[in-house]
Design a protein around this motif. Structure first.
Motif, PDB file in Angstrom:
ATOM      1  N   UNK A 106     -17.644 -18.638 -11.046  1.00 28.48           N
ATOM      2  CA  UNK A 106     -18.915 -17.916 -11.702  1.00 28.48           C
ATOM      3  C   UNK A 106     -19.663 -18.758 -12.665  1.00 28.48           C
ATOM      4  N   UNK A 107     -20.615 -19.064 -12.635  1.00 33.08           N
ATOM      5  CA  UNK A 107     -21.635 -19.600 -13.553  1.00 33.08           C
ATOM      6  C   UNK A 107     -22.804 -19.101 -13.996  1.00 33.08           C
ATOM      7  N   UNK A 108     -23.434 -19.548 -14.917  1.00 32.82           N
ATOM      8  CA  UNK A 108     -24.567 -19.065 -15.577  1.00 32.82           C
ATOM      9  C   UNK A 108     -25.706 -19.411 -14.532  1.00 32.82           C
ATOM     10  N   UNK A 109     -26.789 -18.712 -14.197  1.00 32.15           N
ATOM     11  CA  UNK A 109     -28.065 -19.267 -13.482  1.00 32.15           C
ATOM     12  C   UNK A 109     -27.796 -20.230 -12.238  1.00 32.15           C
ATOM     13  N   UNK A 110     -26.978 -19.809 -11.516  1.00 30.24           N
ATOM     14  CA  UNK A 110     -26.780 -20.441 -10.315  1.00 30.24           C
ATOM     15  C   UNK A 110     -26.769 -22.032 -10.486  1.00 30.24           C
ATOM     16  N   UNK A 111     -26.142 -22.521 -11.398  1.00 35.18           N
ATOM     17  CA  UNK A 111     -25.837 -23.843 -11.787  1.00 35.18           C
ATOM     18  C   UNK A 111     -24.646 -24.403 -11.020  1.00 35.18           C
ATOM     19  N   UNK A 112     -24.535 -25.521 -10.817  1.00 34.69           N
ATOM     20  CA  UNK A 112     -23.178 -26.129 -10.259  1.00 34.69           C
ATOM     21  C   UNK A 112     -22.546 -27.059 -11.121  1.00 34.69           C
ATOM     22  N   UNK A 113     -21.230 -26.782 -11.223  1.00 36.14           N
ATOM     23  CA  UNK A 113     -20.427 -27.843 -12.124  1.00 36.14           C
ATOM     24  C   UNK A 113     -20.255 -29.185 -11.141  1.00 36.14           C
ATOM     25  N   UNK A 114     -19.860 -30.133 -11.926  1.00 37.59           N
ATOM     26  CA  UNK A 114     -19.494 -31.602 -11.139  1.00 37.59           C
ATOM     27  C   UNK A 114     -18.305 -31.351 -10.528  1.00 37.59           C
ATOM     28  N   UNK A 115     -18.151 -32.157  -9.301  1.00 41.52           N
ATOM     29  CA  UNK A 115     -16.755 -32.099  -8.476  1.00 41.52           C
ATOM     30  C   UNK A 115     -15.627 -32.190  -9.385  1.00 41.52           C
ATOM     31  N   UNK A 116     -15.598 -33.110 -10.188  1.00 42.10           N
ATOM     32  CA  UNK A 116     -14.212 -33.276 -10.826  1.00 42.10           C
ATOM     33  C   UNK A 116     -13.891 -31.911 -11.767  1.00 42.10           C
ATOM     34  N   UNK A 117     -14.794 -31.486 -12.234  1.00 37.88           N
ATOM     35  CA  UNK A 117     -14.913 -30.187 -13.052  1.00 37.88           C
ATOM     36  C   UNK A 117     -14.430 -28.907 -12.240  1.00 37.88           C
ATOM     37  N   UNK A 118     -15.059 -28.871 -10.890  1.00 38.27           N
ATOM     38  CA  UNK A 118     -14.789 -27.833 -10.161  1.00 38.27           C
ATOM     39  C   UNK A 118     -13.294 -28.026  -9.665  1.00 38.27           C
ATOM     40  N   UNK A 119     -12.705 -29.133  -9.202  1.00 33.57           N
ATOM     41  CA  UNK A 119     -11.433 -29.404  -8.968  1.00 33.57           C
ATOM     42  C   UNK A 119     -10.483 -28.805  -9.974  1.00 33.57           C
ATOM     43  N   UNK A 120     -10.945 -29.401 -11.257  1.00 35.35           N
ATOM     44  CA  UNK A 120      -9.852 -29.129 -12.472  1.00 35.35           C
ATOM     45  C   UNK A 120      -9.881 -27.531 -12.620  1.00 35.35           C
ATOM     46  N   UNK A 121     -11.226 -26.742 -12.524  1.00 39.89           N
ATOM     47  CA  UNK A 121     -10.819 -25.189 -12.861  1.00 39.89           C
ATOM     48  C   UNK A 121     -10.185 -24.801 -11.701  1.00 39.89           C
ATOM     49  N   UNK A 122     -10.216 -25.212 -10.426  1.00 39.33           N
ATOM     50  CA  UNK A 122      -9.388 -24.492  -9.387  1.00 39.33           C
ATOM     51  C   UNK A 122      -7.993 -24.676  -9.470  1.00 39.33           C
ATOM     52  N   UNK A 123      -7.838 -26.044 -10.147  1.00 36.93           N
ATOM     53  CA  UNK A 123      -6.116 -26.389 -10.083  1.00 36.93           C
ATOM     54  C   UNK A 123      -5.564 -25.548 -11.251  1.00 36.93           C
ATOM     55  N   UNK A 124      -6.558 -25.378 -12.396  1.00 37.59           N
ATOM     56  CA  UNK A 124      -6.107 -24.623 -13.644  1.00 37.59           C
ATOM     57  C   UNK A 124      -5.640 -23.262 -12.896  1.00 37.59           C
ATOM     58  N   UNK A 125      -6.434 -22.524 -12.249  1.00 40.73           N
ATOM     59  CA  UNK A 125      -6.174 -21.209 -11.984  1.00 40.73           C
ATOM     60  C   UNK A 125      -5.294 -21.282 -10.819  1.00 40.73           C
ATOM     61  N   UNK A 126      -5.064 -22.220 -10.156  1.00 37.98           N
ATOM     62  CA  UNK A 126      -3.797 -22.175  -9.076  1.00 37.98           C
ATOM     63  C   UNK A 126      -2.417 -22.329  -9.916  1.00 37.98           C
ATOM     64  N   UNK A 127      -2.449 -23.153 -10.844  1.00 39.64           N
ATOM     65  CA  UNK A 127      -1.291 -23.390 -11.727  1.00 39.64           C
ATOM     66  C   UNK A 127      -0.762 -22.331 -12.596  1.00 39.64           C
ATOM     67  N   UNK A 128      -1.891 -21.604 -13.035  1.00 44.31           N
ATOM     68  CA  UNK A 128      -1.803 -20.344 -13.834  1.00 44.31           C
ATOM     69  C   UNK A 128      -1.065 -19.300 -13.058  1.00 44.31           C
TER      70      UNK A 128
END
Lengths: 243, 243
Positions: free
Chosen positions: A142-164
């Motif tokens: 979920x992001x503001x205004x239909x924006x997109x994160x950079x690739x490594x940040x998107x990977x980081x957030x997914x890995x963070x949720x997986x780990x959690x």
């Protein structure tokens, strides 16, 4: 070593045609930090090692050295029973998908007995509909205004949720059985496509449209191996009978 | 514009002495994606604009152009009522801190009436104890094996949790009143330190130790402005009386 490392070992991060090898390094670093050690790159050429290593830093270098490499996405996905396609919430006519947190709730029961892949598209264009056909789930941060994160940040957030989820929420979960792999599912679709073409249900114009609908339908069911075999068996028998 | 944008506007990301301007750009992009528009850099020299802009990408460029710059951390923190120091779970003898998700639970009630800062240290060494003395809360991203994420990824994960909490969890919260700012709190500590030195409670050797303990004690209480004035008034009266 974190709790439930054996579950984290059932997860892979797949980067499809990343443009910048630095982003592979940076993604590997994020994965390593969250106890995920399986990185797969799908591309036409093996990415430059030096440029990957530079951003992986010392600790995640082992992930770069043991990284799997495939030229075809279908090949890379073969062992995985669930493929989560990560997308930006950009397209207006595209289904929005779940948040990474919601995805993890669906994935947790499958983890003990299945291999799970998180698939990330190229930096500039993301995953195409053709890439997404292999995915049973979609995940959109979920992001503001239909924006997109950079690739490594998107990977980081997914890995963070997986780990959690794996470390903090796994204990309350009833494990699901082993389900069919991408390899088995794709084999089933091939037979199905042949059968449906044979009876002229799939014609040139409607082919992609119907197959996408059929895939969407089947991806909501978690087929077991023996069920894909059963469906494949029916199609084979049908084809034999017709010819 | 996301729901509760006015609450996201009460949040700032502060980067203390970042070594690489690219990381400021990358952090700005992550913040922008999550509806956070206030970036503050504390450093000796203003960072190179071109190198920041390169990784901010077009969309987050406005955040770089309106970025606040300070040479002193104390100055940068003045308007904020809660400062969250982000740390890696590295030190054995350091308190582990809360996860970003736990921090957000504590911060949400304060958001409607207070300015909140998330403070990130330099890439190589993180925040020192001297930096952390300004923080009422600490946030540590849970990771495997005491590892640490890169700066922009740590910013991205925090902004992601902030956005998630503000957009999805704010509705169930009872707002807390306005509490004292860092400026008011630091003024109070200055008076307190003078008073305690005057009566020789603080001596050269024990000075830092006791002041850190006093700060830890007060940071658990959420003092309101009038309470810091009261304490300052007592100290001032005491000093006047003694001299």
């Amino acid at each position: 070593m974190p709790q439930n490392q054996h579950l984290l070992d059932n997860i892979a991060i797949i980067l499809l045609e990343p443009k910048y090898p630095e982003n592979i390094g940076s993604a590997a670093r994020a994965a390593w930090n969250m106890g995920i050690s399986r990185i797969i790159v799908v591309a036409k050429e093996y990415p430059d090692h030096g440029r990957m290593a530079k951003l992986a830093t010392h600790n995640a270098l082992a992930l770069i050295d043991t990284m799997e490499f495939h030229e075809s996405l279908a090949d890379a996905l073969k062992p995985f029973s669930q493929v989560i396609g990560t997308t930006a919430r950009r397209g207006r006519h595209r289904l929005p998908g779940n948040s990474p947190r919601e995805v993890m709730k669906k994935i947790l029961p499958l983890l003990p007995a299945n291999q799970i892949a998180f698939l990330f598209g190229p930096e500039d264009r993301g995953l195409t509909n053709d890439d997404l056909k292999y995915c049973q789930l979609r995940s959109a941060i979920p992001t503001a205004d239909f924006s997109s994160l950079n690739l490594a940040q998107a990977v980081a957030i997914h890995c963070y949720e997986i780990f959690h989820a794996v470390v903090h929420e796994q204990k309350d979960i009833t494990p699901a059985p082993k389900i069919a792999t991408s390899h088995e599912i794709e084999n089933m679709y091939t037979y199905m496509e042949d059968s449906l073409s044979q009876i002229d249900f799939l014609q040139d114009k409607s082919h992609t449209y119907y197959m996408r609908n059929i895939r969407q339908f089947f991806s909501r069911i978690r087929l077991e191996s023996r069920e894909t075999n059963l469906i494949r068996g029916i199609c084979r028998q049908f084809l034999k009978h017709e010819s």
